[in-house]
Each structure stands twice: as C-alpha cells, then as structure tokens.
Design a protein around this motif. Structure first.
Motif, mmCIF file in Angstrom:
data_model
loop_
_atom_site.group_PDB
_atom_site.id
_atom_site.type_symbol
_atom_site.label_atom_id
_atom_site.label_comp_id
_atom_site.label_asym_id
_atom_site.label_seq_id
_atom_site.Cartn_x
_atom_site.Cartn_y
_atom_site.Cartn_z
ATOM 1 N N GLY A 1 -7.091 -1.789 -32.128
ATOM 2 C CA GLY A 1 -6.333 -0.601 -31.959
ATOM 3 C C GLY A 1 -7.460 1.055 -32.510
ATOM 4 O O GLY A 1 -8.533 1.234 -32.406
ATOM 5 N N PRO A 2 -6.752 1.964 -31.733
ATOM 6 C CA PRO A 2 -7.571 3.384 -32.123
ATOM 7 C C PRO A 2 -8.505 3.203 -33.226
ATOM 8 O O PRO A 2 -9.214 4.559 -33.073
ATOM 9 C CB PRO A 2 -6.619 4.002 -31.617
ATOM 10 N N THR A 3 -8.041 3.219 -34.160
ATOM 11 C CA THR A 3 -8.368 3.373 -35.225
ATOM 12 C C THR A 3 -9.552 2.337 -36.076
ATOM 13 O O THR A 3 -10.397 2.324 -36.916
ATOM 14 C CB THR A 3 -7.555 4.511 -36.137
ATOM 15 N N LEU A 4 -9.556 1.699 -35.264
ATOM 16 C CA LEU A 4 -10.500 0.022 -35.917
ATOM 17 C C LEU A 4 -9.574 -0.401 -36.695
ATOM 18 O O LEU A 4 -10.940 -1.226 -37.562
ATOM 19 C CB LEU A 4 -11.797 0.184 -36.047
ATOM 20 N N ALA A 5 -8.799 -0.938 -36.806
ATOM 21 C CA ALA A 5 -8.290 -1.127 -38.501
ATOM 22 C C ALA A 5 -6.985 -2.026 -37.787
ATOM 23 O O ALA A 5 -6.568 -1.081 -37.278
ATOM 24 C CB ALA A 5 -8.018 -0.178 -39.783
ATOM 25 N N ARG B 1 -13.118 8.368 -52.961
ATOM 26 C CA ARG B 1 -13.916 6.721 -52.266
ATOM 27 C C ARG B 1 -13.026 5.993 -51.628
ATOM 28 O O ARG B 1 -12.205 4.807 -52.145
ATOM 29 C CB ARG B 1 -12.580 6.559 -53.659
ATOM 30 N N VAL B 2 -13.167 6.191 -50.148
ATOM 31 C CA VAL B 2 -13.153 5.510 -49.619
ATOM 32 C C VAL B 2 -14.507 5.851 -48.636
ATOM 33 O O VAL B 2 -15.424 6.911 -49.006
ATOM 34 C CB VAL B 2 -12.033 6.488 -48.235
ATOM 35 N N SER B 3 -14.810 5.185 -47.518
ATOM 36 C CA SER B 3 -15.923 4.785 -46.874
ATOM 37 C C SER B 3 -16.161 6.461 -46.152
ATOM 38 O O SER B 3 -14.870 7.008 -46.177
ATOM 39 C CB SER B 3 -16.149 4.102 -45.593
ATOM 40 N N GLU B 4 -17.156 7.255 -45.631
ATOM 41 C CA GLU B 4 -17.347 7.946 -44.761
ATOM 42 C C GLU B 4 -16.579 8.055 -43.623
ATOM 43 O O GLU B 4 -16.040 8.661 -43.150
ATOM 44 C CB GLU B 4 -18.837 8.772 -44.395
ATOM 45 N N VAL B 5 -16.881 6.416 -43.408
ATOM 46 C CA VAL B 5 -16.473 6.588 -41.829
ATOM 47 C C VAL B 5 -14.388 6.982 -41.404
ATOM 48 O O VAL B 5 -13.833 7.658 -40.673
ATOM 49 C CB VAL B 5 -16.412 5.167 -40.881
ATOM 50 N N GLN B 6 -14.015 6.615 -42.414
ATOM 51 C CA GLN B 6 -12.981 5.970 -42.608
ATOM 52 C C GLN B 6 -12.607 7.737 -43.520
ATOM 53 O O GLN B 6 -11.251 8.239 -42.595
ATOM 54 C CB GLN B 6 -12.308 5.379 -44.285
ATOM 55 N N ARG B 7 -13.193 8.263 -44.032
ATOM 56 C CA ARG B 7 -12.857 9.733 -44.447
ATOM 57 C C ARG B 7 -12.897 10.652 -43.404
ATOM 58 O O ARG B 7 -12.356 11.053 -42.629
ATOM 59 C CB ARG B 7 -13.250 10.209 -45.260
ATOM 60 N N ARG B 8 -13.575 10.600 -42.239
ATOM 61 C CA ARG B 8 -14.066 11.331 -41.249
ATOM 62 C C ARG B 8 -12.918 11.090 -39.939
ATOM 63 O O ARG B 8 -12.584 11.795 -39.064
ATOM 64 C CB ARG B 8 -15.638 11.254 -40.679
ATOM 65 N N GLN B 9 -12.053 9.798 -40.287
ATOM 66 C CA GLN B 9 -11.564 9.408 -38.882
ATOM 67 C C GLN B 9 -10.207 10.110 -39.281
ATOM 68 O O GLN B 9 -8.855 10.517 -38.569
ATOM 69 C CB GLN B 9 -11.274 8.212 -38.512
ATOM 70 N N MET B 10 -9.643 10.740 -40.821
ATOM 71 C CA MET B 10 -8.457 10.851 -41.190
ATOM 72 C C MET B 10 -8.961 12.953 -41.428
ATOM 73 O O MET B 10 -8.269 13.427 -40.892
ATOM 74 C CB MET B 10 -8.631 10.519 -42.271
ATOM 75 N N HIS C 1 -14.729 5.271 -27.844
ATOM 76 C CA HIS C 1 -14.467 6.808 -28.229
ATOM 77 C C HIS C 1 -14.905 7.353 -29.547
ATOM 78 O O HIS C 1 -14.086 8.592 -29.930
ATOM 79 C CB HIS C 1 -13.313 6.266 -27.635
ATOM 80 N N MET C 2 -15.948 6.771 -30.485
ATOM 81 C CA MET C 2 -15.664 7.507 -32.109
ATOM 82 C C MET C 2 -17.212 7.962 -32.447
ATOM 83 O O MET C 2 -17.833 8.060 -32.833
ATOM 84 C CB MET C 2 -15.184 6.251 -32.679
ATOM 85 N N ALA C 3 -17.931 8.010 -31.094
ATOM 86 C CA ALA C 3 -19.453 8.217 -30.607
ATOM 87 C C ALA C 3 -19.876 9.044 -31.679
ATOM 88 O O ALA C 3 -20.777 8.748 -32.351
ATOM 89 C CB ALA C 3 -19.661 7.664 -29.640
ATOM 90 N N ASP C 4 -19.400 10.182 -31.548
ATOM 91 C CA ASP C 4 -19.398 10.972 -31.901
ATOM 92 C C ASP C 4 -18.600 11.577 -33.373
ATOM 93 O O ASP C 4 -18.777 12.817 -33.879
ATOM 94 C CB ASP C 4 -19.066 12.862 -30.802
ATOM 95 N N LEU C 5 -18.344 10.730 -34.156
ATOM 96 C CA LEU C 5 -17.073 11.171 -35.031
ATOM 97 C C LEU C 5 -17.946 11.599 -36.233
ATOM 98 O O LEU C 5 -17.701 13.010 -36.628
ATOM 99 C CB LEU C 5 -16.964 9.636 -35.583
ATOM 100 N N PHE C 6 -19.242 11.665 -36.495
ATOM 101 C CA PHE C 6 -20.248 12.107 -37.206
ATOM 102 C C PHE C 6 -20.185 13.812 -36.713
ATOM 103 O O PHE C 6 -20.422 14.525 -37.949
ATOM 104 C CB PHE C 6 -21.042 11.601 -37.680
ATOM 105 N N GLU C 7 -19.936 14.219 -36.173
ATOM 106 C CA GLU C 7 -20.590 15.195 -35.459
ATOM 107 C C GLU C 7 -19.463 16.363 -35.626
ATOM 108 O O GLU C 7 -19.293 17.587 -35.137
ATOM 109 C CB GLU C 7 -20.702 15.736 -34.019
ATOM 110 N N ARG C 8 -18.137 15.825 -35.691
ATOM 111 C CA ARG C 8 -16.684 16.413 -35.420
ATOM 112 C C ARG C 8 -16.148 17.172 -36.530
ATOM 113 O O ARG C 8 -16.923 17.092 -37.850
ATOM 114 C CB ARG C 8 -16.081 15.492 -34.822
ATOM 115 N N GLU C 9 -15.511 18.509 -36.486
ATOM 116 C CA GLU C 9 -15.693 19.416 -37.498
ATOM 117 C C GLU C 9 -14.581 18.196 -38.812
ATOM 118 O O GLU C 9 -13.504 17.846 -38.737
ATOM 119 C CB GLU C 9 -14.853 20.296 -36.681
#
Length: 466
Positions: free
Chosen positions: A106-110, A168-177, A434-442
């Motif tokens: 799905g869209p958020t990989l979970a 206490r969540v992973s960086e990817v999890q946090r940034r997705q939110m 669709h998440m390739a730029d996740l670490f560059e987003r505000e």
C-alpha cells in the motif's frame, strides 16, 4: 447488524455510530452482536476473485445496514487500486510449505494501509451524509500514523492528530507522518512511550470535554471496529490462494496490539479453516507470557529493533477475553481493573480453550537479526524486523508441517534500515519511487511533554473550527 461493548454497559450501536465512536462509553471496545458465517461451498466459490470483490463478500454483512452495496463496492475498488501489486496481498514462498503474505504494497508500505485506506473513505462517506465534522485522535508505535494520515488527509470533514513516542519510531516511519502537509494534519511527538500515547487517547475518548462540545473524537487505532473488519479479508485471500478452504491453514502474526491476529481469529469463526494462530512478539512479550503461562502482567516497556510492537498494553486483547468469558462484559471489566493493579490469570479451562488455537513466541533483537540474515542468505528475500519475528515464531511453534504456514509480512524492509544493517547484511533496502525523496522533504511536528492536559490543550487550540 448491531455492535455491543466488551464491558457490557454501553448501548448497542449500528455501524455508522461505531465507526465514529471508537471507544464505547463504558470504556469497552465494540464487537458485532453476531458474526456472519460462510459455508465451505460459499468460500470455495470465491477462488480467483480480485481482492476488492473478495473484500466485498467478506465485509458487506458488517455494513449493509448503513451503506448501499454499489457504494461499498466502489469504495473498495477505489481503496485497493492504489496498491502497487495487482494481487494486492501477494504470497512469497520461503520453503516447501512456508509463505510470507506481503501486506506492505500500500501507499505507506505497511499492513495498516489495508484498513486505513478504507477507513478514510468510510469516514468521508458517513460524515458527508451527516454533514458532521470530527477530530481524529490516534496513537502510533510507527505505522498506524502514516497510514491514517495518508488515508484521511483528503477528508473534508476531519482534523487529524497523531501521537507518536518521541525518538522511538524509525526515521522512515517518522518522516512518512511528518512530511505530509495539510491544515488538518497535526503530528505530536510525546516524550514517552507508545503505551503513554495510547493511554492519552483512551483517556481523551472517555472525557471529551476539552473539545468544548463543538465536535467529537473519532478513532483510527485498532480500537475502531472498521480496522479489524478490513483485516479479516486477507486471511481469506491467502487461504484461497493455497487450496483453502479444502485444506486448513496456519498463520504467524507479528503483533503488539492484538488487532491483526484477532482478525484471523474472526476469520476462523466466520468459517475459514484455520488450525493454528501464532502470536509473534518481541521482548515486550505480555501476550506471549499470557498465552504460554496464563499470566497477564505488565513489565517495563523496552525499546527494540521492531518498534511497531513496542507495546505492553494490548488493547484488542480485550476483544478475545470477551469471547473467552462467554461475552460476559462485567467479568471482562473486573478482570481488566484487576490487571491494572497487578498480574492476573483467567480460569484454567478458559486458558486451555484459547491454547487449542493459539501458540506464541517472543523473539529478541539478536534472533531477529539472525533471522533476517538467514532468510536473505538462503532466499535472497529481505524481511523487515517485524516479519522476521513472525517467521522465527512460526518455525519455533509450528504444529504440523503438512499444514501451510503463512507469516504476515507487515512492513517493507526499507522502513527499518537500522535493523537490516545490524543483521550484518551489506544490502540496503530501497524505498519505492514514490518515496525516493522522503529524506529531502520538509518535516513538521510538535514535541510535547508526557502530559494529557498539554496534549488535549494543543488539540483544542488547533482543530479547524476551534
């Protein structure tokens, strides 16, 4: 269909009200008064159906009093067409009779996307019909938050506030939110653990006075019945793909809040042949300690490589206890009140009845990493740490090698690069396009103290019509 509380003191409600209410007024969770039951012949006739059509057959009895059939079909097709695999929940074979059910397409990989993409559409439908506005308040140990935001961010009648444990969540999890921008989206990082966040949500649902009577709270956590309902479907999907219902299946489920595995329990009660359900946990092993030794006792919560299961107060377990106590709400209420004070057990015959279906295992971080490495070296297949716990528990608890064992693959490994690195593998899991730029987003989120009044004050100030 009517829905009743697990504590027996709240009025029975229809589907629309249960969708919007979340927690019952007596503090219990809503469950159907009775379950639909499908014959083997009927289940067999569903072989080969597209996922959305199967979902309609399984779920429509739960909503038919509230939503016309054509509207619900459209909703389901819209929900699952955004998944990145045509099968929606594909199976991957690990061994001769061992499988992973990939629930991260799905869209958020979970796996939370299966329910929360639908929940957003259900809320939009019902709130539009009622011309009503709600404030969603939810707690996340990692994946629920991003799935809820993705599912509900376009809802015109919703403000959404998601609490997650700070750092206490992973960086990817946090940034997705925190990288999803919108006037109705608010992320709160609480200086505490997931149980603290979950406690605040439950307390707020029990006393909504901080909203000034201008709106009401709605739930996205798995206390919301619609979440559980949507998760039942993929048990049917997996079984039908491997020869069900003419042969029984076993499932291993990485779980902290008990919602995902409770959906499997319901699938069995609805007629799907399931011979074993394995509760797979990490060091936060309250469910394992209960299922293996009939002792329900809270320990200190530990931070692990599988943060989505860093949970000690397992909300949905109440729904199973309700059934184990013959749907006696007063007995469940008394048991849980005692559990808040210290360790509790249930009558031996009730516990033995649960053990006929359920097994359990607790897997530490080292064994989790060993499993990730072993599966990759044997199969070139990369597991996330939660799914790795499910695979290890499945192998440790398996009763009958002749019965297909299906582990629920709950998240994409790219969400947990630290766990992959700690397993000693040089492979680096890549986020999809669709998440390739996740670490560059505000990012945008607010850090608050572990204080329910402070959190409630923030919500009261920031929802749209405050």
């Amino acid at each position: 269909m009517r829905y009743i509380s697990t504590r027996g003191d709240a009025p029975a409600l229809g589907f629309e009200d249960v969708l919007l209410t979340g927690l019952a007024t007596d503090g219990g969770l809503y469950v159907p008064e009775s379950l639909p039951h499908f014959s083997l012949e009927e289940i067999r006739s569903w072989r080969g159906l597209p996922y959305a059509d199967l979902a309609f057959n399984v779920m429509y009895p739960f909503v038919e009093d509230a939503i016309p059939a054509d509207d619900f079909r459209t909703m389901l097709h819209d929900t699952y067409k955004v998944f990145s695999h045509d099968a929606v929940a594909p199976l991957v074979q690990l061994d001769s009779n061992e499988w992973v059910l990939e629930l991260f397409r799905g869209p958020t990989l979970a796996f939370k996307d299966f329910a929360l993409q639908l929940l957003g559409r259900l809320l939009d439908y019902v709130l539009e019909k009622r011309n009503q506005h709600v404030v969603i308040m939810g707690a996340t140990s990692g994946d629920t938050g991003s799935a809820a935001i993705e599912g509900c961010r376009r809802c015109e009648h919703v403000d959404i506030f998601i609490l997650h444990p700070y750092q206490r969540v992973s960086e990817v999890q946090r940034r997705q939110m925190t990288t999803v921008m919108g006037d109705n989206i608010h992320n709160i990082a609480v200086k505490g653990n997931f149980d603290d966040c979950q406690r605040m949500v439950k307390e707020s649902f029990g006393n909504q006075g901080f909203l000034g009577g201008k709106t009401q709270l709605a739930a996205v956590n798995s206390i919301n019945w619609a979440r559980i309902m949507a998760q039942i479907v993929y048990y049917f999907q997996a079984s039908l793909a491997l020869g069900g219902p003419d042969r029984s299946m076993a499932f291993s489920v990485p779980t902290g809040n008990f919602g995902d595995i409770f959906a499997g329990y319901l699938a069995r009660k609805m007629g799907l042949p399931i011979s074993q359900l394995v509760i797979a946990t990490n060091r936060n092993d309250i469910l394992h300690r209960f299922m293996s030794g009939n002792k329900y006792e809270q320990h200190q919560l530990e931070h692990t490589l599988s943060p989505s299961m860093d949970i000690m107060v397992s909300s949905n377990f109440e729904r199973l206890l309700f059934d184990l106590h013959g749907r006696d709400g007063a007995a469940v209420k008394a048991l849980l009140e005692n559990a808040a004070k210290g360790p509790v057990s249930i009558e031996d015959y009730r516990w033995k009845h649960a053990r006929k279906l359920f097994d359990s295992d607790a897997v530490d971080d080292k064994t989790t990493c060993d499993t990730i490495r072993e599966i990759y070296q044997r199969n070139e297949y990369l597991l996330d740490p939660h799914t790795a716990i499910g695979v290890r528990a499945a192998r440790n608890c398996r009763r009958d090698p002749a019965v297909p064992m299906i582990t629920l693959g709950t998240a994409h490994p790219a969400k947990f690069p630290d766990a992959i690195a700690e397993s000693g593998l040089s492979v680096k899991p890549q986020l999809p396009a669709h998440m390739a730029d996740l670490f560059e987003r505000e990012e945008r989120y607010t850090v608050l103290d572990n204080n329910v009044a402070e959190v409630q004050g923030f919500i009261a100030k920031h929802w749209k019509n405050a």
